[in-house]
Design an enzyme around this catalytic site. Structure first.
Site, PDB file in Angstrom:
ATOM      1  N   ALA A 157     -13.014  -4.006  -9.693  1.00  8.42           N
ATOM      2  CA  ALA A 157     -13.672  -3.589  -8.567  1.00  8.42           C
ATOM      3  C   ALA A 157     -15.035  -3.926  -9.064  1.00  8.42           C
ATOM      4  O   ALA A 157     -16.202  -4.548  -9.056  1.00  8.42           O
ATOM      5  CB  ALA A 157     -14.128  -1.576  -8.506  1.00  8.42           C
ATOM      6  N   ARG A 160     -11.460  -8.124  -0.063  1.00  8.57           N
ATOM      7  CA  ARG A 160     -10.931  -7.524  -0.279  1.00  8.57           C
ATOM      8  C   ARG A 160     -11.212  -6.015   0.140  1.00  8.57           C
ATOM      9  O   ARG A 160     -12.588  -5.667  -0.025  1.00  8.57           O
ATOM     10  CB  ARG A 160     -10.765  -7.393  -2.027  1.00  8.57           C
ATOM     11  CG  ARG A 160      -9.595  -8.589  -2.236  1.00  8.57           C
ATOM     12  CD  ARG A 160      -9.623  -8.362  -3.708  1.00  8.57           C
ATOM     13  NE  ARG A 160      -8.236  -7.503  -4.480  1.00  8.57           N
ATOM     14  CZ  ARG A 160      -8.010  -7.099  -5.097  1.00  8.57           C
ATOM     15  NH1 ARG A 160      -8.612  -7.991  -6.309  1.00  8.57           N
ATOM     16  NH2 ARG A 160      -6.567  -6.315  -5.550  1.00  8.57           N
ATOM     17  N   ARG A 170     -10.886 -10.305 -10.938  1.00  8.40           N
ATOM     18  CA  ARG A 170     -10.972  -9.542 -10.114  1.00  8.40           C
ATOM     19  C   ARG A 170     -10.999  -7.898 -10.561  1.00  8.40           C
ATOM     20  O   ARG A 170     -11.269  -8.059 -11.996  1.00  8.40           O
ATOM     21  CB  ARG A 170      -8.993  -8.943 -10.172  1.00  8.40           C
ATOM     22  CG  ARG A 170      -8.484  -9.894 -11.781  1.00  8.40           C
ATOM     23  CD  ARG A 170      -7.524  -8.956 -11.916  1.00  8.40           C
ATOM     24  NE  ARG A 170      -7.465  -7.771 -11.856  1.00  8.40           N
ATOM     25  CZ  ARG A 170      -7.997  -6.951 -13.244  1.00  8.40           C
ATOM     26  NH1 ARG A 170      -8.573  -8.046 -13.867  1.00  8.40           N
ATOM     27  NH2 ARG A 170      -8.788  -6.005 -13.177  1.00  8.40           N
ATOM     28  N   ASP A 203     -11.119   2.121  -7.944  1.00  6.15           N
ATOM     29  CA  ASP A 203     -11.280   0.817  -7.157  1.00  6.15           C
ATOM     30  C   ASP A 203     -12.091   1.427  -6.183  1.00  6.15           C
ATOM     31  O   ASP A 203     -13.534   1.306  -5.841  1.00  6.15           O
ATOM     32  CB  ASP A 203     -10.294  -0.053  -6.634  1.00  6.15           C
ATOM     33  CG  ASP A 203      -9.565  -0.615  -8.114  1.00  6.15           C
ATOM     34  OD1 ASP A 203      -8.943   0.215  -8.858  1.00  6.15           O
ATOM     35  OD2 ASP A 203      -9.865  -2.027  -7.340  1.00  6.15           O
TER      36      ASP A 203
HETATM   37  O1  MRU Z   1      -6.311  -5.466  -7.834  1.00  9.93           O
HETATM   38  P1  MRU Z   1      -6.799  -5.932  -9.632  1.00  9.93           P
HETATM   39  O2  MRU Z   1      -6.759  -5.890 -10.200  1.00  9.93           O
HETATM   40  O3  MRU Z   1      -8.442  -6.174  -8.112  1.00  9.93           O
HETATM   41  O4  MRU Z   1      -7.536  -4.485  -9.432  1.00  9.93           O
HETATM   42  C1  MRU Z   1      -8.357  -3.477 -10.381  1.00  9.93           C
HETATM   43  C2  MRU Z   1      -8.194  -2.688 -11.258  1.00  9.93           C
HETATM   44  O5  MRU Z   1      -8.032  -3.560 -12.006  1.00  9.93           O
HETATM   45  C3  MRU Z   1      -7.507  -1.041 -11.385  1.00  9.93           C
HETATM   46  O6  MRU Z   1      -7.369  -0.889 -10.407  1.00  9.93           O
HETATM   47  C4  MRU Z   1      -9.245  -1.175 -12.413  1.00  9.93           C
HETATM   48  O7  MRU Z   1      -8.515   0.148 -13.151  1.00  9.93           O
HETATM   49  C5  MRU Z   1      -9.975  -0.271 -11.607  1.00  9.93           C
HETATM   50  S1  MRU Z   1     -11.190  -1.907 -11.714  1.00  9.93           S
HETATM   51  C6  MRU Z   1     -11.995  -1.368 -13.366  1.00  9.93           C
END
Ligand code: MRU
Length: 324
Positions: free
Chosen positions: A53, A82, A51, A220
């Protein structure tokens, strides 16, 4: 990232198999999840074995290697995993281009991953400059090495500042419902950076009490005008930071910037399964009749952002950012 003294990446490709540190098991168990085909990779992204981005983008480039016999079908499967993280779509387009130009798929994927690691390292170097000694910084979700292959986005400046001997203290939002804050806690523990985990709804309390000097989060997807999607709860942190005159920074590499959308209203927000809210570790915490909504991200308007920490420099205004 160093884990128990050894260097690790959140994912890597070895002997035809894509391997992930299984983020669903952390911080209690350290297990490797092998993806031998596109379906395994699809599962790993959807179910959040991997998980964050940039890490999802890296998983997708290797997913394209696993399914290179039928690139359009593989691209279609992976695009549906996703919807919000732009890196996923950026990485798939990159691989489609390379394979169409007869480049070796594995070489191209390895190149993508080395590049993203280098970009995160540079985000760390850029972002470190705004971290002063004794600063107390709040972060939301996990934007560390686990979420990005190595270094992190929001956590990269913390790592570099700490390695340079600057004293910092980090407030880590727990981040309901998936508790990504525990991954941040684990990474900061391994890196020996002083910190505490707080419930998401405690962030305002600490900001109002004058305990937080700066907020840095990841992103993201970032629109051309600087509105950005990040883990649910980011928006309210930005509003409270603004109310309390606390600078709010967003750290992200080029792969997170979406040149095709003009503002945050065009960002698709993923809504995830009910059980993420109603259960904790398979223990039910809400009755069956309870109706829930579970958006995984929210959009923060650019007016709340002090600056965007990129691999090039910190942009206060994205109008100056040439790629957009
Ligand atoms: O749903 P996830 O865990 O894939 O969410 C993404 C994240 O971890 C965050 O939003 C993050 O701050 C950005 S990705 C470095």
């Amino acid at each position: 990232m160093k884990i128990r003294g050894k260097e690790w990446r959140s994912l890597w490709f070895e002997n035809g198999v894509l391997k992930f540190i299984d983020q669903r098991k952390l911080p209690y168990k350290f297990e490797i999840f092998p993806a031998k085909n596109v379906e395994d990779c699809e599962y790993a992204i959807k179910e959040m074995v991997v998980r964050g981005a940039p890490a999802i983008g890296a998983a997708a480039v290797y997913g394209m290697v696993l399914g290179k016999e039928n690139i359009s079908k593989t691209a279609e499967i992976l695009r549906k995993t996703r919807p919000t993280a732009h890196d996923l779509f950026y990485a798939i387009e990159y691989m489609v281009d390379k394979i169409k130009n007869n480049e070796d798929a594995l070489n191209a994927a390895n190149g993508y991953v080395e590049d993203i690691i280098d970009r995160c390292r540079r985000i760390g170097k850029t972002g470190e400059k705004i971290i002063k000694n004794d600063m107390r910084i709040l972060t939301h979700c996990n934007a560390g090495a686990l979420a990005t292959v190595d270094y992190g986005t929001a956590l990269a400046p913390f790592r570099i500042a700490n390695r340079k001997g600057k004293k910092i203290f980090v407030y880590v939002d727990e981040t309901r419902p998936r508790l990504q804050g525990l991954l941040t806690d684990w990474e900061l523990k391994e890196e020996k950076i002083p910190h505490v985990v707080i419930a998401d709804n405690a962030a305002g309390y600490f900001m109002k009490n004058g305990d937080v000097d700066m907020v840095i989060t990841g992103a993201d997807r970032i629109a051309k005008n600087g509105d950005f999607a990040n883990k649910i709860g980011t928006y309210e942190k930005a509003v409270i930071a603004n109310e309390n005159n606390i600078p709010f920074y967003v750290a992200a590499p080029i792969s997170t910037f979406d040149k095709k959308i003009k503002d945050g209203s065009q960002i698709k927000i993923e809504e995830r399964e009910r059980k993420e809210l109603t259960k904790i570790n398979e223990n039910t915490i809400m009755p069956e009749w309870t109706k829930v909504r579970n958006p995984a991200f929210d959009v923060t308007p650019s007016k709340y952002v002090t600056g965007y920490i990129t691999e090039e420099k910190i942009y206060e205004n994205l109008k100056d950012f040439k790629i957009l």
